[in-house]
Design an enzyme around this catalytic site. Sequence first.
Site, mmCIF file in Angstrom:
data_model
loop_
_atom_site.group_PDB
_atom_site.id
_atom_site.type_symbol
_atom_site.label_atom_id
_atom_site.label_comp_id
_atom_site.label_asym_id
_atom_site.label_seq_id
_atom_site.Cartn_x
_atom_site.Cartn_y
_atom_site.Cartn_z
ATOM 1 N N HIS A 74 29.843 -44.718 -19.890
ATOM 2 C CA HIS A 74 30.868 -44.883 -20.505
ATOM 3 C C HIS A 74 31.762 -42.953 -20.835
ATOM 4 O O HIS A 74 32.870 -43.782 -21.790
ATOM 5 C CB HIS A 74 30.153 -45.418 -21.658
ATOM 6 N N GLN A 83 26.608 -41.446 -27.451
ATOM 7 C CA GLN A 83 24.870 -41.089 -25.922
ATOM 8 C C GLN A 83 23.924 -40.759 -26.817
ATOM 9 O O GLN A 83 22.685 -41.433 -26.422
ATOM 10 C CB GLN A 83 25.636 -40.655 -25.122
ATOM 11 N N ASP A 86 31.554 -52.562 -21.050
ATOM 12 C CA ASP A 86 30.378 -53.653 -20.503
ATOM 13 C C ASP A 86 30.910 -54.876 -20.907
ATOM 14 O O ASP A 86 31.834 -54.761 -22.136
ATOM 15 C CB ASP A 86 29.283 -53.417 -21.482
ATOM 16 N N HIS A 145 28.476 -54.777 -16.153
ATOM 17 C CA HIS A 145 28.748 -53.009 -16.316
ATOM 18 C C HIS A 145 30.049 -53.217 -15.471
ATOM 19 O O HIS A 145 29.417 -53.027 -13.733
ATOM 20 C CB HIS A 145 27.866 -52.052 -16.022
ATOM 21 N N ALA A 203 21.267 -43.744 -19.687
ATOM 22 C CA ALA A 203 22.302 -42.569 -19.106
ATOM 23 C C ALA A 203 21.454 -41.723 -20.305
ATOM 24 O O ALA A 203 22.159 -41.965 -21.298
ATOM 25 C CB ALA A 203 22.824 -42.828 -18.390
ATOM 26 N N SER A 221 26.300 -41.070 -19.193
ATOM 27 C CA SER A 221 26.628 -41.815 -18.684
ATOM 28 C C SER A 221 28.202 -41.838 -18.959
ATOM 29 O O SER A 221 29.649 -41.275 -18.783
ATOM 30 C CB SER A 221 26.768 -41.817 -20.242
ATOM 31 N N GLU A 234 22.720 -54.299 -13.543
ATOM 32 C CA GLU A 234 23.591 -54.381 -14.642
ATOM 33 C C GLU A 234 24.535 -54.741 -13.848
ATOM 34 O O GLU A 234 25.778 -54.965 -13.634
ATOM 35 C CB GLU A 234 24.386 -53.396 -15.430
HETATM 36 ZN ZN LIG Z 1 27.105 -49.959 -19.572
#
Ligand SMILES: [Zn+2]
Length: 282
Positions: A197, A169, A204, A253, A190, A195, A250
């Site tokens: 993630h 990230q 995603d 996501h 982010a 994030s 999004e």
């Molecule tokens: Zn994402």
Amino acid sequence: MKKKKLKTLPKIILILLIIIVIALCIIPSKKEENKNNNQEVKEEKNKYEKISYYKKENKERYIAYEKENPTLTLEQIITYVNIGLDNPYYTNTKPADNLNTNLLLVNKYNYLTEDYVPSNLENISTTYARSGMQLVKEAKEAFETLSENAKKDGMNVIAMSSYRSYDYQVNLYNNYVAQDGKEAADKYSARPGYSEHQTGLAVDVYNLDLPYTSFEETEEFTWMQENAYKYGFILRFPKDKVDITGYQYESWHYRYVGKKVAKEIKDNNLTLEEYIAKKVEN
Ligand SMILES: [Zn+2]
């Protein structure tokens, strides 16, 4: 003369008695009135406490936030302040709670430390993902089932990005900042540690044909709208909740929260932030 005096005395006594009776009637009702007034003031003061997820330590913030946002409902004021929305993004931040659980909340107020790696990370089968994609075991199994059932309906719901480490990230965010500037990058990417993630619970998706950013235009997106919750996934950054999530819409996501929570979030049109502020924290 004497006779007249004798006649006046009972009159005076009678008048005095009437005055006393009237006074006795008025005083208690006045008292009652005062009591009601006091109660109203107290109720006004404690109106926030009626909401079950009211937090005593946030009281001053509720009052200030209500002054700034007089059109919001009491519920909204309490929820938004509990989320932290009365402070600008990336201020008043704290380390995330509920590590290694499905309710781990990571956003612009709650961060993961540099060394946080979720336990039980597993590779998603390349039948359902680009190679090297990982999620936490429970989320991975749920995603594979989701993707398999989508396939049975003639759809491709494929993971194109899932777990991302802190260091990954760092690079991603720095590249976006170099490309678009910090202010723009903050709207769609982010900062490291912030994030979702990094939780190993976010994925995603794309449909193999169009880039993931066009996922909304695909029939797979419609399928996800109808079915994702059945597998424990929610659309994490909806169009009408940008001010709450802090992220632009999004369509690609998705976040694993488990089936029960996903259904409740979908049925009540909530975000994970709202769900946690209302249901979990009290
Ligand atoms: Zn994402």
